[in-house]
Scaffold this active site. Sequence first.
Site, short mmCIF file in Angstrom:
data_model
loop_
_atom_site.label_atom_id
_atom_site.label_comp_id
_atom_site.label_asym_id
_atom_site.label_seq_id
_atom_site.Cartn_x
_atom_site.Cartn_y
_atom_site.Cartn_z
N ASN A 259 3.57 9.11 -20.11
CA ASN A 259 4.04 8.55 -18.84
C ASN A 259 2.99 8.76 -17.76
OD1 ASN A 259 6.74 8.18 -20.01
ND2 ASN A 259 6.91 10.40 -19.82
N TYR B 257 9.57 13.58 -12.68
CA TYR B 257 10.71 12.68 -12.90
C TYR B 257 11.35 12.17 -11.61
CZ TYR B 257 9.82 13.83 -17.69
OH TYR B 257 9.20 13.97 -18.90
N ASP C 181 6.94 5.77 -21.56
CA ASP C 181 6.97 5.59 -23.01
C ASP C 181 8.31 5.02 -23.46
OD1 ASP C 181 8.84 7.79 -23.45
OD2 ASP C 181 7.16 9.18 -23.28
N ASP D 200 -4.91 3.77 -4.53
CA ASP D 200 -4.93 4.28 -3.15
C ASP D 200 -6.07 5.28 -2.94
OD1 ASP D 200 -4.31 4.98 -0.54
OD2 ASP D 200 -2.22 5.47 -0.97
N TYR E 113 5.86 12.16 -23.82
CA TYR E 113 5.18 12.46 -22.55
C TYR E 113 4.08 11.45 -22.24
CZ TYR E 113 7.56 16.82 -23.65
OH TYR E 113 8.49 17.75 -24.00
N HIS F 286 0.84 -1.20 0.00
CA HIS F 286 0.00 0.00 0.00
C HIS F 286 0.87 1.25 0.00
CE1 HIS F 286 -2.44 3.05 2.37
NE2 HIS F 286 -2.98 2.99 1.17
#
Length: 142
Positions: free
Chosen positions: A132, A112, A30, A64, A130, A22
């Site tokens: 991601n 990042y 990508d 979550d 992009y 958890h």
Amino acid sequence: MLKGLNPILSPELLATLRAMGHGDEIALVDGNYPGQEHARRLVRLDGHGLIPVLDAILSVLPIDDFVADAIFRATVKQDKDALDPVHQEIVACCGRHEPNRHVVPLLGADFYPRVRAAHTIVQTSEPRLYGNVILRKGVIYP
């Protein structure tokens, strides 16, 4: 192959998803992302685009609900509001699985380092820039 499981969910990926606890985060990146360099653990899913991988993972991974934000996406450079087609597809896919959650855009300076800290990076062959996303694992209630 197993009944009821998306075949994109490889043995290595299933073991990773099961091993996560958890609050652990998994980053789906990508094909241009430096996954090998940034990953604590790397799972390669060559030949698969981001959205099918995201859809497969969300079919088994609880998100979550102990925190306000648990799904994050990369942004186009420094523009939090820009939605490239890949981002629109991320939002739509997440909405199908988690209709009460929103996808939070994170600028590179925030995104990042979070990928680098993730439990695992899943490297896809997504060609779009992009493409991601980060998912924070939740719990299965008794």
